[in-house]
Design an enzyme around this catalytic site. Sequence first.
Site, short mmCIF file in Angstrom:
data_model
loop_
_atom_site.label_atom_id
_atom_site.label_comp_id
_atom_site.label_asym_id
_atom_site.label_seq_id
_atom_site.Cartn_x
_atom_site.Cartn_y
_atom_site.Cartn_z
N ASP A 98 -3.91 -11.72 -9.09
CA ASP A 98 -2.59 -12.24 -8.74
C ASP A 98 -2.47 -12.48 -7.24
O ASP A 98 -2.84 -11.61 -6.44
CB ASP A 98 -1.49 -11.24 -9.16
CG ASP A 98 -1.53 -10.94 -10.64
OD1 ASP A 98 -1.58 -11.89 -11.43
OD2 ASP A 98 -1.52 -9.75 -11.00
N CYS B 232 -3.85 5.71 9.58
CA CYS B 232 -4.06 7.12 9.94
C CYS B 232 -5.43 7.25 10.60
O CYS B 232 -6.18 8.19 10.35
CB CYS B 232 -3.91 8.04 8.74
SG CYS B 232 -5.01 7.69 7.36
N ASP C 73 0.78 -0.07 5.46
CA ASP C 73 -0.02 1.09 5.86
C ASP C 73 -1.41 0.89 5.25
O ASP C 73 -1.65 1.24 4.11
CB ASP C 73 0.63 2.38 5.36
CG ASP C 73 -0.07 3.62 5.87
OD1 ASP C 73 -0.30 3.71 7.09
OD2 ASP C 73 -0.40 4.50 5.05
N ASP D 16 1.34 -1.36 -4.95
CA ASP D 16 0.06 -0.67 -4.80
C ASP D 16 -0.91 -1.20 -5.84
O ASP D 16 -0.49 -1.76 -6.86
CB ASP D 16 0.23 0.85 -4.95
CG ASP D 16 -0.85 1.61 -4.19
OD1 ASP D 16 -0.63 1.95 -3.01
OD2 ASP D 16 -1.94 1.84 -4.77
N PRO E 168 1.16 7.38 -2.48
CA PRO E 168 2.01 8.00 -3.51
C PRO E 168 3.50 8.08 -3.15
O PRO E 168 4.26 8.71 -3.87
CB PRO E 168 1.42 9.40 -3.64
CG PRO E 168 0.94 9.71 -2.27
CD PRO E 168 0.42 8.41 -1.71
N GLY E 169 3.92 7.48 -2.02
CA GLY E 169 5.34 7.32 -1.82
C GLY E 169 5.98 8.10 -0.70
O GLY E 169 7.21 8.13 -0.61
N GLY E 170 5.21 8.73 0.18
CA GLY E 170 5.82 9.47 1.27
C GLY E 170 6.66 8.59 2.18
O GLY E 170 7.83 8.89 2.46
N CYS F 55 0.86 -1.21 0.00
CA CYS F 55 0.00 0.00 0.00
C CYS F 55 0.89 1.25 0.00
O CYS F 55 0.78 2.12 0.86
CB CYS F 55 -0.94 0.02 1.19
SG CYS F 55 -1.81 -1.52 1.53
#
Length: 433
Positions: free
Chosen positions: A316, A386, A333, A285, A264-266, A261
């Site tokens: 898959d 979060c 996450d 992702d 966007p890559g933080g 997950c």
Amino acid sequence: MSKQSARAVAWGALKYWDVRGGHLSDVLSRALTGIDMAPNDRRMCQELVFGVVRWQRWLDHVAAGYMTKKPGLPLRNLIRLGAYQLLFMDAAMPVHAAVHETVGVAREVGLGRLSGVTNAVLRKIAASVEDWSNRRRSLETTDPGLALSHPDLLVDRWRSWMPEDRVLALMRANNESAAVFLRINTLRVAPEEAHAALLGEGIPFEGFGRHALVIRLGRGFGVLEDLPGFFDGWFYVQDPSTLEPVDVLDPRPGEKVLDLCSAPGGKTTYMAQMMEDRGEIVAVDVDARRLDRLRQNCERLGVNCVQPLLWDPHADALTDLLDEQRFDAVLVDVPCSNTGVIRRRPEVRWRLEASSWDDLEQTQTRLLQLAADQVRPGGRLVYSTCSVEWEENQGRVEAFLRKQARWRKMDSKLVSGWENGHDSGFYCCLNRD
């Protein structure tokens, strides 16, 4: 480029969101596309949209005192827009401007027939601003859902496991504007150089004492893309709460790491930073568009050790996609209710229903087990959200551990951002024997 007032654009964004929902920041971005508007007016537009959505339950309650029937959608958002300015922007917004300009919006968007009732209701509210403020404060302890504009569903949930003073503190924090935090990317720049460049440009900022790589931008910092070094990858916009799960995972140079997950890559790019861009991070992702954003972020930040991987869970098996690899460290996450980021995403409070947690339980349980299956013996796993909800956090981990003899809980924390001016969340670090 077309011309529209900030209030008219805000009204259009609110109307769109009322009908279609979605991420409020995306709705606002869409509404501003193609609009010629000065930076100050754009900031005002954002303040109006986010403020109205935060306070809509209270705004509707106030308006109902002056209306004989429930207004239709166009009028409701006109009244909300004006009432928010009167009740929550009074220091910066003269009463006559709030009323006159909001009535003008009705005409600007072709709803002149609503200008009379809009004017009448807003003038009545304007005459009683202090009285309404006093009433709201007096209701905070007896009816906090109404006074602090949250659904009773969330208030009741939080009261079931948090003391009342913490519930009220969380709700008050949710109604504050979210600060903008930057993570300094040491793959591109030393913190001292980044600080000096910002000071040299007169950019208002302050260090964030709880994390040496984080700075908090002050009001009036301008446009993010205009910050010195932004396009060179010096900074990544990231709330401090999202760094703590990576800190406790402690990815090291040369390790093989899985980020499930990831887009966007933080967290992905922060792991690469901690690893000095040495080793391998497989970033998985299910969303191709968000995975493209991860690739773009890696390129801007100078990250080369990340391998993005698109996963279709319906087609898959994850182990097949990963060629049955095992990893030194895994971060998962999971999708969650987002109740830890309501300050930043005020619309979250209104989209949740009692049934929301049923679907989340299945998804989170499955992803936690899948993540655990990819960890080598002796490896580390961090589960994070979060959310501030007990069953998504401690409850989910406890249920996992009851069925797993080979796993030990090493560290866990509810990141109570409402006490420190940032977002909230949860993490738990587990070790595999």
